[in-house]
Design a protein around this motif. Structure first.
Motif, PDB file in Angstrom:
ATOM      1  N   THR A 280       0.860  -1.178   0.000  1.00 55.20           N
ATOM      2  CA  THR A 280       0.000   0.000   0.000  1.00 55.20           C
ATOM      3  C   THR A 280       0.894   1.224   0.000  1.00 55.20           C
ATOM      4  OG1 THR A 280      -1.777  -1.131   1.195  1.00 55.20           O
ATOM      5  CG2 THR A 280      -1.798   1.266   1.204  1.00 55.20           C
ATOM      6  N   VAL A 281       0.834   1.995  -1.092  1.00 57.97           N
ATOM      7  CA  VAL A 281       1.656   3.194  -1.249  1.00 57.97           C
ATOM      8  C   VAL A 281       0.737   4.338  -1.648  1.00 57.97           C
ATOM      9  CG1 VAL A 281       3.627   4.234  -2.427  1.00 57.97           C
ATOM     10  CG2 VAL A 281       3.591   1.768  -2.020  1.00 57.97           C
ATOM     11  N   ASP A 282       0.707   5.395  -0.837  1.00 56.57           N
ATOM     12  CA  ASP A 282      -0.145   6.563  -1.108  1.00 56.57           C
ATOM     13  C   ASP A 282      -1.598   6.147  -1.349  1.00 56.57           C
ATOM     14  OD1 ASP A 282       2.044   8.213  -0.860  1.00 56.57           O
ATOM     15  OD2 ASP A 282       2.498   8.186  -3.003  1.00 56.57           O
ATOM     16  N   ASN A 283      -2.126   5.319  -0.442  1.00 57.08           N
ATOM     17  CA  ASN A 283      -3.519   4.851  -0.483  1.00 57.08           C
ATOM     18  C   ASN A 283      -3.837   3.989  -1.704  1.00 57.08           C
ATOM     19  OD1 ASN A 283      -4.163   6.249   1.915  1.00 57.08           O
ATOM     20  ND2 ASN A 283      -4.514   8.141   0.759  1.00 57.08           N
ATOM     21  N   PHE A 284      -2.824   3.492  -2.368  1.00 53.33           N
ATOM     22  CA  PHE A 284      -3.027   2.564  -3.493  1.00 53.33           C
ATOM     23  C   PHE A 284      -2.496   1.200  -3.079  1.00 53.33           C
ATOM     24  CE2 PHE A 284      -1.874   0.311  -7.340  1.00 53.33           C
ATOM     25  CZ  PHE A 284      -2.958   0.555  -8.176  1.00 53.33           C
ATOM     26  N   THR A 285      -3.352   0.195  -3.141  1.00 52.60           N
ATOM     27  CA  THR A 285      -2.988  -1.162  -2.746  1.00 52.60           C
ATOM     28  C   THR A 285      -2.918  -2.050  -3.971  1.00 52.60           C
ATOM     29  OG1 THR A 285      -4.082  -0.892  -0.603  1.00 52.60           O
ATOM     30  CG2 THR A 285      -3.604  -3.136  -1.306  1.00 52.60           C
ATOM     31  N   GLY A 286      -1.846  -2.791  -4.098  1.00 52.85           N
ATOM     32  CA  GLY A 286      -1.682  -3.682  -5.237  1.00 52.85           C
ATOM     33  C   GLY A 286      -0.561  -4.671  -4.990  1.00 52.85           C
ATOM     34  N   TYR A 287      -0.361  -5.543  -5.961  1.00 53.85           N
ATOM     35  CA  TYR A 287       0.666  -6.573  -5.875  1.00 53.85           C
ATOM     36  C   TYR A 287       1.827  -6.218  -6.811  1.00 53.85           C
ATOM     37  CZ  TYR A 287      -2.810  -9.371  -3.438  1.00 53.85           C
ATOM     38  OH  TYR A 287      -3.732  -9.823  -2.527  1.00 53.85           O
ATOM     39  N   VAL A 288       3.027  -6.484  -6.345  1.00 50.42           N
ATOM     40  CA  VAL A 288       4.222  -6.198  -7.141  1.00 50.42           C
ATOM     41  C   VAL A 288       4.295  -7.198  -8.292  1.00 50.42           C
ATOM     42  CG1 VAL A 288       6.731  -6.028  -7.129  1.00 50.42           C
ATOM     43  CG2 VAL A 288       5.427  -5.297  -5.135  1.00 50.42           C
ATOM     44  N   THR A 289       4.204  -6.698  -9.500  1.00 55.14           N
ATOM     45  CA  THR A 289       4.290  -7.558 -10.684  1.00 55.14           C
ATOM     46  C   THR A 289       5.618  -7.424 -11.417  1.00 55.14           C
ATOM     47  OG1 THR A 289       3.230  -5.848 -12.057  1.00 55.14           O
ATOM     48  CG2 THR A 289       1.794  -7.484 -11.008  1.00 55.14           C
ATOM     49  N   ILE A 291       9.721  -5.330 -11.120  1.00 49.86           N
ATOM     50  CA  ILE A 291      10.681  -4.394 -10.531  1.00 49.86           C
ATOM     51  C   ILE A 291      11.700  -4.043 -11.604  1.00 49.86           C
ATOM     52  CG2 ILE A 291      12.377  -4.016  -8.713  1.00 49.86           C
ATOM     53  CD1 ILE A 291      10.973  -6.081  -7.026  1.00 49.86           C
ATOM     54  N   THR A 292      11.730  -2.782 -12.021  1.00 54.15           N
ATOM     55  CA  THR A 292      12.654  -2.331 -13.049  1.00 54.15           C
ATOM     56  C   THR A 292      13.733  -1.457 -12.422  1.00 54.15           C
ATOM     57  OG1 THR A 292      11.434  -0.305 -13.580  1.00 54.15           O
ATOM     58  CG2 THR A 292      10.712  -2.340 -14.653  1.00 54.15           C
ATOM     59  N   SER A 293      14.600  -0.922 -13.263  1.00 57.93           N
ATOM     60  CA  SER A 293      15.680  -0.073 -12.767  1.00 57.93           C
ATOM     61  C   SER A 293      15.177   1.269 -12.266  1.00 57.93           C
ATOM     62  CB  SER A 293      16.716   0.157 -13.869  1.00 57.93           C
ATOM     63  OG  SER A 293      17.252  -1.061 -14.313  1.00 57.93           O
ATOM     64  N   ARG A 294      13.987   1.676 -12.698  1.00 60.74           N
ATOM     65  CA  ARG A 294      13.485   3.004 -12.341  1.00 60.74           C
ATOM     66  C   ARG A 294      12.233   2.974 -11.489  1.00 60.74           C
ATOM     67  NH1 ARG A 294      10.116   6.905 -14.271  1.00 60.74           N
ATOM     68  NH2 ARG A 294       9.367   5.568 -15.950  1.00 60.74           N
ATOM     69  N   PHE A 295      11.379   1.977 -11.636  1.00 61.32           N
ATOM     70  CA  PHE A 295      10.114   1.978 -10.912  1.00 61.32           C
ATOM     71  C   PHE A 295       9.678   0.549 -10.621  1.00 61.32           C
ATOM     72  CE2 PHE A 295       9.268   2.175 -15.473  1.00 61.32           C
ATOM     73  CZ  PHE A 295       8.471   1.063 -15.653  1.00 61.32           C
ATOM     74  N   VAL A 296       8.663   0.458  -9.753  1.00 61.71           N
ATOM     75  CA  VAL A 296       8.033  -0.809  -9.386  1.00 61.71           C
ATOM     76  C   VAL A 296       6.583  -0.758  -9.862  1.00 61.71           C
ATOM     77  CG1 VAL A 296       7.298  -2.283  -7.474  1.00 61.71           C
ATOM     78  CG2 VAL A 296       9.530  -1.176  -7.405  1.00 61.71           C
ATOM     79  N   VAL A 297       6.121  -1.822 -10.480  1.00 58.87           N
ATOM     80  CA  VAL A 297       4.752  -1.883 -10.990  1.00 58.87           C
ATOM     81  C   VAL A 297       3.870  -2.556  -9.950  1.00 58.87           C
ATOM     82  CG1 VAL A 297       3.258  -2.699 -12.843  1.00 58.87           C
ATOM     83  CG2 VAL A 297       5.614  -2.016 -13.355  1.00 58.87           C
ATOM     84  N   LEU A 298       2.822  -1.841  -9.504  1.00 62.12           N
ATOM     85  CA  LEU A 298       1.817  -2.386  -8.598  1.00 62.12           C
ATOM     86  C   LEU A 298       0.521  -2.573  -9.376  1.00 62.12           C
ATOM     87  CD1 LEU A 298       2.204  -0.428  -5.237  1.00 62.12           C
ATOM     88  CD2 LEU A 298       3.194  -2.607  -5.892  1.00 62.12           C
ATOM     89  N   ARG A 299      -0.064  -3.758  -9.262  1.00 63.53           N
ATOM     90  CA  ARG A 299      -1.319  -4.064  -9.947  1.00 63.53           C
ATOM     91  C   ARG A 299      -2.395  -4.351  -8.912  1.00 63.53           C
ATOM     92  NH1 ARG A 299      -2.963  -5.830 -15.029  1.00 63.53           N
ATOM     93  NH2 ARG A 299      -4.833  -7.130 -15.038  1.00 63.53           N
ATOM     94  N   SER A 300      -3.480  -3.575  -8.961  1.00 65.25           N
ATOM     95  CA  SER A 300      -4.569  -3.757  -8.011  1.00 65.25           C
ATOM     96  C   SER A 300      -5.445  -4.927  -8.434  1.00 65.25           C
ATOM     97  CB  SER A 300      -5.403  -2.478  -7.917  1.00 65.25           C
ATOM     98  OG  SER A 300      -6.094  -2.244  -9.136  1.00 65.25           O
ATOM     99  N   ALA A 301      -6.390  -5.285  -7.547  1.00 63.04           N
ATOM    100  CA  ALA A 301      -7.298  -6.397  -7.861  1.00 63.04           C
ATOM    101  C   ALA A 301      -8.190  -6.071  -9.044  1.00 63.04           C
ATOM    102  CB  ALA A 301      -8.145  -6.733  -6.632  1.00 63.04           C
ATOM    103  N   GLY A 302      -8.437  -4.779  -9.305  1.00 68.38           N
ATOM    104  CA  GLY A 302      -9.266  -4.382 -10.429  1.00 68.38           C
ATOM    105  C   GLY A 302      -8.511  -4.248 -11.732  1.00 68.38           C
ATOM    106  N   GLY A 303      -7.221  -4.540 -11.740  1.00 66.27           N
ATOM    107  CA  GLY A 303      -6.433  -4.461 -12.969  1.00 66.27           C
ATOM    108  C   GLY A 303      -5.720  -3.146 -13.178  1.00 66.27           C
ATOM    109  N   VAL A 304      -5.916  -2.175 -12.289  1.00 65.55           N
ATOM    110  CA  VAL A 304      -5.238  -0.876 -12.423  1.00 65.55           C
ATOM    111  C   VAL A 304      -3.782  -1.028 -11.993  1.00 65.55           C
ATOM    112  CG1 VAL A 304      -5.232   1.534 -11.694  1.00 65.55           C
ATOM    113  CG2 VAL A 304      -7.399   0.323 -11.982  1.00 65.55           C
ATOM    114  N   GLU A 305      -2.873  -0.488 -12.796  1.00 61.22           N
ATOM    115  CA  GLU A 305      -1.443  -0.585 -12.517  1.00 61.22           C
ATOM    116  C   GLU A 305      -0.880   0.791 -12.185  1.00 61.22           C
ATOM    117  OE1 GLU A 305       0.020  -4.468 -15.034  1.00 61.22           O
ATOM    118  OE2 GLU A 305       0.064  -2.521 -16.034  1.00 61.22           O
TER     119      GLU A 305
END
Length: 460
Positions: A280-289, A291-305
């Motif tokens: 949970t980062v800045d009120n956004f909850t998701g799963y780590v799909t 990890i790149t050199s610049r950012f981390v991708v979080l995907r919520s249960a609704g498909g929002v990344e």
């Protein structure tokens, strides 16, 4: 021996030889034979590929190369045999030798495209790059076979460009850039191959695999640059100046980029974030799909990344619900009537939760009495979910349906809101005693008491 020495000699190809072949029956026959060999080898290659079963992923790259070069290899072999037989009958081969040289060039082109395909990610840009590269290589073949390349090379060598204390001609620069591209492509292909094998290894932790993958890719790219720069004619000593300029650039314009890059290695090294973690980062909850050199991708249960910069995980508070263990604690609230056997109801709640495969058995589900509410008694059943990445809505629905079924079987009532209702439509008549007392009061002595009268002379 002369046959093999002159097999790939372009000096034999001139425009008047091709023109003369059109004016002779033997030339047309040779052209038809070359076309027949192309069709036959293409048909044979298609048959072989269709009969071959799919290879294992371990040999997928070699299988891909084999499919791409099978036709030109068959074409090269049959064209050499055809040319040898054609010359043994006393004819001079023109089209067949051209076919031999084109088949060899096709093998080189397809090998180069296979390396490009393996080195770069599979997307539309890579497909367009492959088509462009194939076109450029075939144009280069036509220029080489016609001898025009000698004129172009001579022109490029005469164009000189002063670079610092040295002078380089345009041909040297373009050749060096070509070698840089070739070496970089080989380095990327090798890095992607090693990373693919590394990611499939089950002996290492996922974070360790990602760190090694990034280190290997960076090392191979740097090594490719160090090898390729001298080919262009650039002295490696200028890298010290370039490194100082790069340091200044990082200190100002590239500060955030460098910070995110370094932060990526930090979060991978301390294993604070791993693929599959629930964050949970800045009120956004998701799963780590990813990890790149610049950012981390979080995907919520609704498909929002969401793309979260790596620096955020180092400088800000991040809630990692999967840091210690993967399972998560969830609960459901149920209200029952006051006359319910609470011990039985709590046992039913625990049994309904434990009946689901996704619910952990150790620790087992537990029911609690929360409060005595206005309409009933509030109960809560808590349980650990083994696979939170699969969502909770379906699990909650299954547990609630099971509770509803078990409550109905045991005559446990879900309470309705209880309210007292008063009907106000009937006429309201005053009480008899109240009316009688009011009449007596009205007939009483109405003389005023002087202590209550004012001094303005009203009572006079």
């Amino acid at each position: 021996m002369d046959f093999f020495n002159n097999l790939f000699a372009r000096q034999q190809f001139t425009s008047h030889l091709l023109e003369r072949s059109f004016n002779q029956p033997a030339g047309w026959i040779e052209l038809a034979l070359a076309a027949a060999l192309m069709w036959f080898t293409f048909w044979m290659a298609s048959r072989i590929i269709s009969r071959r079963s799919a290879s294992s992923p371990k040999w997928a790259f070699l299988h891909h190369i084999g499919q791409r070069i099978l036709w030109p290899i068959l074409l090269l072999i049959t064209a050499i045999i055809g040319l040898y037989l054609w010359q043994s009958f006393g004819f001079r081969g023109v089209w067949l030798q051209l076919l031999v040289m084109a088949a060899r060039w096709m093998i080189l082109i397809r090998l180069a495209l296979a390396v490009v395909n393996a080195a770069l990610p599979d997307n539309k840009i890579t497909d367009a790059l492959e088509r462009t590269l194939a076109t450029v290589l075939w144009v280069a073949f036509l220029l080489w076979i016609s001898g025009i390349d000698d004129i172009i090379i001579h022109t490029l060598k005469n164009v000189e460009l002063p670079i610092g204390s040295i002078t380089l001609n345009l041909y040297t620069i373009l050749t060096g850039l070509l070698w840089v591209a070739v070496i970089m492509m080989l380095a990327l292909w090798l890095a992607r191959t090693v990373n693919s094998r590394l990611m499939k290894s089950s002996r290492l932790d996922m974070n360790v695999r990602i760190v090694l993958s990034k280190v290997i890719t960076s090392a191979l790219v740097i090594l490719a640059i160090l090898i390729a720069l001298p080919l262009v004619g650039i002295d490696l000593t200028v890298l010290s100046v370039f490194g100082g300029a790069l340091g200044v650039g990082i200190g100002f314009g590239l500060q955030k980029v460098a910070s995110n890059y370094i932060s990526g290695f930090i979060i991978l090294g301390d294993r604070s974030i791993r693929p599959g973690d629930r964050l949970t980062v800045d009120n956004f909850t998701g799963y780590v799909t990813k990890i790149t050199s610049r950012f981390v991708v979080l995907r919520s249960a609704g498909g929002v990344e969401a793309l979260i910069p790596n620096e955020t995980f180092v400088t800000s508070t991040v809630i990692n619900e999967s840091y210690t263990a993967k399972s998560l604690w969830q609960s459901l609230d149920i209200q029952v009537a006051y006359h319910t056997d609470l011990a039985q109801a709590m046992q039913i709640l625990e049994a309904a939760a434990a009946a689901q495969e996704r619910v952990a058995t150790d620790p087992a589900p537990k029911a609690f009495l929360i409060e005595f509410a206005d309409n009933g008694v509030n109960l809560r059943v808590g349980f650990w979910v083994n696979d939170p990445e699969n969502g909770f809505l379906g699990l909650f629905s299954a547990i609630l349906l099971d509770i509803w079924k078990r409550f109905n079987e045991n005559d446990i009532e879900f309470p309705f809101p209880q309210r007292e209702v008063r009907i106000l439509n009937e006429p309201q008549t005053p009480d008899y005693e109240a009316v009688r007392h009011a009449g007596q009061k009205a007939r009483a002595d109405t003389r005023s008491d002087e202590t209550f009268d004012s001094d303005d002379g009203v009572h006079q």
